[in-house]
Write a protein that holds these residues in place. Structure first.
Motif, PDB file in Angstrom:
ATOM      1  N   TRP A  31      80.903   2.440 100.477  1.00 35.58           N
ATOM      2  CA  TRP A  31      80.769   2.560 101.689  1.00 35.58           C
ATOM      3  C   TRP A  31      81.966   3.674 101.501  1.00 35.58           C
ATOM      4  N   GLY A  32      82.671   4.332 102.569  1.00 29.59           N
ATOM      5  CA  GLY A  32      83.563   5.342 102.844  1.00 29.59           C
ATOM      6  C   GLY A  32      83.747   5.562 104.371  1.00 29.59           C
ATOM      7  N   GLN A  33      85.071   6.048 104.648  1.00 28.37           N
ATOM      8  CA  GLN A  33      85.100   6.534 105.858  1.00 28.37           C
ATOM      9  C   GLN A  33      84.721   7.925 106.126  1.00 28.37           C
ATOM     10  N   ALA A  34      83.819   7.905 107.099  1.00 26.69           N
ATOM     11  CA  ALA A  34      82.980   8.776 107.157  1.00 26.69           C
ATOM     12  C   ALA A  34      83.471  10.419 107.800  1.00 26.69           C
ATOM     13  N   GLY A  35      83.345  11.305 106.902  1.00 28.79           N
ATOM     14  CA  GLY A  35      84.383  12.759 107.512  1.00 28.79           C
ATOM     15  C   GLY A  35      85.776  12.090 107.323  1.00 28.79           C
ATOM     16  N   ALA A  94      87.269   0.497  94.080  1.00 31.15           N
ATOM     17  CA  ALA A  94      87.791   1.887  95.036  1.00 31.15           C
ATOM     18  C   ALA A  94      88.207   2.887  95.215  1.00 31.15           C
ATOM     19  N   THR A  95      88.209   3.730  95.869  1.00 32.26           N
ATOM     20  CA  THR A  95      89.012   5.103  95.377  1.00 32.26           C
ATOM     21  C   THR A  95      89.205   5.459  95.958  1.00 32.26           C
ATOM     22  N   THR A 116      88.496  12.369 104.856  1.00 29.39           N
ATOM     23  CA  THR A 116      89.216  13.584 103.348  1.00 29.39           C
ATOM     24  C   THR A 116      90.338  13.234 102.582  1.00 29.39           C
ATOM     25  N   THR A 117      90.996  11.913 103.310  1.00 28.31           N
ATOM     26  CA  THR A 117      91.723  10.946 103.050  1.00 28.31           C
ATOM     27  C   THR A 117      91.053   9.229 103.317  1.00 28.31           C
TER      28      THR A 117
END
Length: 120
Positions: free
Chosen positions: A67-71, A95-96, A73-74
């Motif tokens: 999972w990650g926050q789409a689009g 988590a990174t 850069t942070t």
């Protein structure tokens, strides 16, 4: 300053989050796994500990992006560990803040025999 004890290892089984802005160290749900070689005196190096850890609690083979926050850069990215084989299980995730897959040595897996399915 904390001295590192060469006959003691605290094993990372994955990262976890807490609600709000509390310190994870003050969470009552935070658990650690510590392994100690009692055949040597405190602060004496253990010649067996690393071999035992590698066999008993191996590092995962790799990580899969979960999972990650789409689009973004942070922000945070969550990675699921891939255990070395079906005798082991990963209890947590990592988590990174980058798209780079974590190094396999950041956490360890545990034997499947050590865990049981939670009852709801």
């Amino acid at each position: 300053m904390m001295l590192r004890n060469p006959c003691n290892r605290v094993i990372c089984l994955g990262h976890f989050a807490v609600e709000g802005h509390r310190s994870p160290a003050k969470s009552s749900t935070a658990k650690t796994l510590q392994v100690r070689d009692r055949s040597v005196y405190a602060f004496q190096p253990s010649e067996h500990l690393q071999t035992i850890l590698t066999r008993l609690c191996p590092n995962p083979l790799r990580f899969r992006f979960e999972w990650g926050q789409a689009g973004s850069t942070t922000g945070v990215r969550i990675w699921r560990a891939v255990p070395p084989d079906d005798r082991f299980v990963a209890l947590g995730m990592i988590a990174t803040t980058t798209d780079q897959e974590p190094s396999a040595d950041v956490m360890r897996c545990v034997p499947l025999d050590w865990v049981c399915e939670c009852q709801k």
